[in-house]
Design a protein around this motif. Structure first.
Motif, PDB file in Angstrom:
ATOM      1  N   ARG A   1      40.517  30.639  46.381  1.00  0.00           N
ATOM      2  CA  ARG A   1      39.928  31.439  47.230  1.00  0.00           C
ATOM      3  C   ARG A   1      39.515  31.172  48.585  1.00  0.00           C
ATOM      4  O   ARG A   1      40.092  31.759  49.714  1.00  0.00           O
ATOM      5  CB  ARG A   1      38.685  32.139  46.559  1.00  0.00           C
ATOM      6  CG  ARG A   1      38.876  32.810  45.343  1.00  0.00           C
ATOM      7  CD  ARG A   1      37.574  33.577  44.859  1.00  0.00           C
ATOM      8  NE  ARG A   1      37.836  34.037  43.641  1.00  0.00           N
ATOM      9  CZ  ARG A   1      38.219  35.101  43.011  1.00  0.00           C
ATOM     10  NH1 ARG A   1      39.085  35.740  43.953  1.00  0.00           N
ATOM     11  NH2 ARG A   1      38.467  35.392  41.797  1.00  0.00           N
TER      12      ARG A   1
ATOM     13  N   SER B   1      42.450  30.810  50.856  1.00  0.00           N
ATOM     14  CA  SER B   1      43.513  32.337  50.870  1.00  0.00           C
ATOM     15  C   SER B   1      42.795  33.275  51.827  1.00  0.00           C
ATOM     16  O   SER B   1      41.292  33.340  51.928  1.00  0.00           O
ATOM     17  CB  SER B   1      43.543  33.012  49.634  1.00  0.00           C
ATOM     18  OG  SER B   1      44.016  34.302  49.808  1.00  0.00           O
ATOM     19  N   ASN B   2      43.338  34.149  52.715  1.00  0.00           N
ATOM     20  CA  ASN B   2      42.621  34.967  53.625  1.00  0.00           C
ATOM     21  C   ASN B   2      42.951  36.466  53.208  1.00  0.00           C
ATOM     22  O   ASN B   2      42.573  37.544  53.936  1.00  0.00           O
ATOM     23  CB  ASN B   2      43.060  34.951  55.072  1.00  0.00           C
ATOM     24  CG  ASN B   2      42.136  35.165  56.092  1.00  0.00           C
ATOM     25  OD1 ASN B   2      40.932  35.029  55.610  1.00  0.00           O
ATOM     26  ND2 ASN B   2      42.486  35.633  57.195  1.00  0.00           N
ATOM     27  N   GLU B   3      43.165  36.600  51.759  1.00  0.00           N
ATOM     28  CA  GLU B   3      43.237  37.840  51.184  1.00  0.00           C
ATOM     29  C   GLU B   3      41.736  38.301  50.688  1.00  0.00           C
ATOM     30  O   GLU B   3      41.093  37.298  50.116  1.00  0.00           O
ATOM     31  CB  GLU B   3      44.113  37.814  50.082  1.00  0.00           C
ATOM     32  CG  GLU B   3      45.889  37.507  50.256  1.00  0.00           C
ATOM     33  CD  GLU B   3      46.242  38.726  51.139  1.00  0.00           C
ATOM     34  OE1 GLU B   3      45.779  39.875  50.924  1.00  0.00           O
ATOM     35  OE2 GLU B   3      46.869  38.604  52.328  1.00  0.00           O
ATOM     36  N   PRO B   4      41.571  39.693  50.906  1.00  0.00           N
ATOM     37  CA  PRO B   4      40.320  40.112  50.566  1.00  0.00           C
ATOM     38  C   PRO B   4      39.976  40.090  49.075  1.00  0.00           C
ATOM     39  O   PRO B   4      40.908  40.356  48.386  1.00  0.00           O
ATOM     40  CB  PRO B   4      40.235  41.476  51.156  1.00  0.00           C
ATOM     41  CG  PRO B   4      41.591  41.805  51.177  1.00  0.00           C
ATOM     42  CD  PRO B   4      42.249  40.728  51.731  1.00  0.00           C
ATOM     43  N   PHE B   5      38.796  39.878  48.699  1.00  0.00           N
ATOM     44  CA  PHE B   5      38.547  39.910  47.134  1.00  0.00           C
ATOM     45  C   PHE B   5      37.482  41.088  47.243  1.00  0.00           C
ATOM     46  O   PHE B   5      36.486  41.060  47.895  1.00  0.00           O
ATOM     47  CB  PHE B   5      37.934  38.587  46.860  1.00  0.00           C
ATOM     48  CG  PHE B   5      37.089  38.621  45.489  1.00  0.00           C
ATOM     49  CD1 PHE B   5      37.890  38.816  44.212  1.00  0.00           C
ATOM     50  CD2 PHE B   5      35.658  38.778  45.518  1.00  0.00           C
ATOM     51  CE1 PHE B   5      37.192  39.103  43.110  1.00  0.00           C
ATOM     52  CE2 PHE B   5      35.008  38.904  43.982  1.00  0.00           C
ATOM     53  CZ  PHE B   5      35.609  39.130  43.254  1.00  0.00           C
ATOM     54  N   TYR B   6      37.562  42.063  46.202  1.00  0.00           N
ATOM     55  CA  TYR B   6      36.578  42.986  45.881  1.00  0.00           C
ATOM     56  C   TYR B   6      36.210  43.037  44.435  1.00  0.00           C
ATOM     57  O   TYR B   6      36.743  42.715  43.422  1.00  0.00           O
ATOM     58  CB  TYR B   6      37.417  44.291  45.938  1.00  0.00           C
ATOM     59  CG  TYR B   6      38.029  44.793  47.487  1.00  0.00           C
ATOM     60  CD1 TYR B   6      37.266  45.227  48.229  1.00  0.00           C
ATOM     61  CD2 TYR B   6      39.390  44.406  47.475  1.00  0.00           C
ATOM     62  CE1 TYR B   6      37.752  45.541  49.581  1.00  0.00           C
ATOM     63  CE2 TYR B   6      39.646  44.596  48.954  1.00  0.00           C
ATOM     64  CZ  TYR B   6      39.095  45.188  49.827  1.00  0.00           C
ATOM     65  OH  TYR B   6      39.725  45.542  51.028  1.00  0.00           O
TER      66      TYR B   6
ATOM     67  N   LYS C   1      32.919  43.201  49.262  1.00  0.00           N
ATOM     68  CA  LYS C   1      34.076  42.700  49.786  1.00  0.00           C
ATOM     69  C   LYS C   1      33.972  41.351  50.266  1.00  0.00           C
ATOM     70  O   LYS C   1      32.972  41.127  50.895  1.00  0.00           O
ATOM     71  CB  LYS C   1      34.750  43.742  50.795  1.00  0.00           C
ATOM     72  CG  LYS C   1      36.061  43.269  51.473  1.00  0.00           C
ATOM     73  CD  LYS C   1      36.373  44.229  52.547  1.00  0.00           C
ATOM     74  CE  LYS C   1      37.747  44.038  53.251  1.00  0.00           C
ATOM     75  NZ  LYS C   1      37.996  45.018  54.120  1.00  0.00           N
TER      76      LYS C   1
ATOM     77  N   TYR D   1      35.841  37.729  51.923  1.00  0.00           N
ATOM     78  CA  TYR D   1      36.960  36.957  52.460  1.00  0.00           C
ATOM     79  C   TYR D   1      36.768  35.577  52.137  1.00  0.00           C
ATOM     80  O   TYR D   1      35.424  35.086  52.593  1.00  0.00           O
ATOM     81  CB  TYR D   1      37.281  37.122  54.256  1.00  0.00           C
ATOM     82  CG  TYR D   1      37.999  38.594  54.325  1.00  0.00           C
ATOM     83  CD1 TYR D   1      39.501  38.709  54.205  1.00  0.00           C
ATOM     84  CD2 TYR D   1      37.342  39.692  54.942  1.00  0.00           C
ATOM     85  CE1 TYR D   1      39.972  39.795  54.449  1.00  0.00           C
ATOM     86  CE2 TYR D   1      38.061  40.842  55.069  1.00  0.00           C
ATOM     87  CZ  TYR D   1      39.378  40.884  54.923  1.00  0.00           C
ATOM     88  OH  TYR D   1      39.853  42.006  55.380  1.00  0.00           O
TER      89      TYR D   1
END
Length: 254
Positions: A122, A125-130, A145, A147
């Motif tokens: 994580r 990664s710069n993808e959002p986690f919800y 949310k 990042y």
């Protein structure tokens, strides 16, 4: 001689009677004037008393009208307030029933722990986690949310986000409860607050006048929180066995 004496006495008696009569008339006239003055004063006093009674009567009538208007206004206000509260109670009962039906899919809680595993990946990664969406106990639908980092800064961001739900029309807006996000393990703890009271009007507004804490007009509101919640070095203190636990507590209204 005797006749002369009789005439004198008769003349004196006549003068005495006249004088006495004049004195009596004068006394009667004087007493009559005094009596008339007393009567006039009494009539004037009675007239003033009648005026005062009339003024008091008018004042009492005015106060009675004011009291009646106040009672009427208060009664209408209380009736409207009771009707509003009854409607709120009916809406909340309906909301509770609807939420019980949806509970199979979404939890209802003011305190949840979000488990973030594979933190090594994580943070790269710069993808959002919800987080999974949840309802607060009073019916607001939300999620967290996150990042992993911003490349130059090595910071982790955490945000709170309101979601649209079928129950929004019975809720009070804007959302004014305090959201406390806490990172914790056996040794370390760090918490930050996200709430309506922490932001000015300019910060609460977004493009198109979409506001973070107001009733969602789309599927979800913009997320609001901290772009630099914690840096990676500090974050390592909270990661155990590659897992991070985030405690989210929805506290009382501000």
């Amino acid at each position: 001689m005797a006749n002369h004496v009789t005439d004198c006495l008769s003349h004196l008696e006549e003068r005495f009677i006249i004088k006495a009569t004049e004195n009596i008339n004068e006394t009667i006239k004087s007493n009559t004037n005094v009596f008339n003055k007393i009567i006039n004063n009494c009539m004037l006093s009675l007239s003033n008393s009648n005026k005062q009674i009339a003024q008091l009567s008018s004042l009492v009538t005015c106060k009675n009208k004011e009291f009646e208007n106040h009672v009427k206004s208060s009664t209408e206000y209380l009736t409207n307030l009771i009707n509003e509260k009854n409607e709120e109670i009916a809406n909340l009962k309906s909301l509770v029933c609807d939420m019980k039906i949806s509970k199979e899919n979404f939890p209802i809680t003011d305190n949840q722990i979000i488990k973030c595993d594979q933190m090594d990946l994580r943070l790269l990664s710069n993808e959002p986690f919800y987080s999974d969406p949840a309802y607060t106990t009073d019916g607001y639908f939300y999620r967290i949310k996150m990042y992993g980092y911003e490349i130059a800064e090595k910071k982790m961001a955490i945000y709170f986000q309101l979601l649209q739900s079928p129950h929004d029309h019975v809720l009070k807006w804007p959302f004014k409860r305090r959201v406390i996000v806490t990172l914790r393990n056996n040794v370390h703890e760090m918490k930050k607050e996200i709430s309506f009271g922490n932001y000015n009007q300019g910060q609460l507004e977004n493009a198109g006048n979409c506001r973070y804490f107001y009733q969602p007009v789309h599927e979800y509101n913009p997320a609001i929180g901290y772009t630099e919640f914690i840096n990676h070095e500090h974050l390592k203190n909270f990661i155990v066995n590659n897992v991070l636990f985030i405690n989210v507590s929805i506290e009382n209204h501000i």
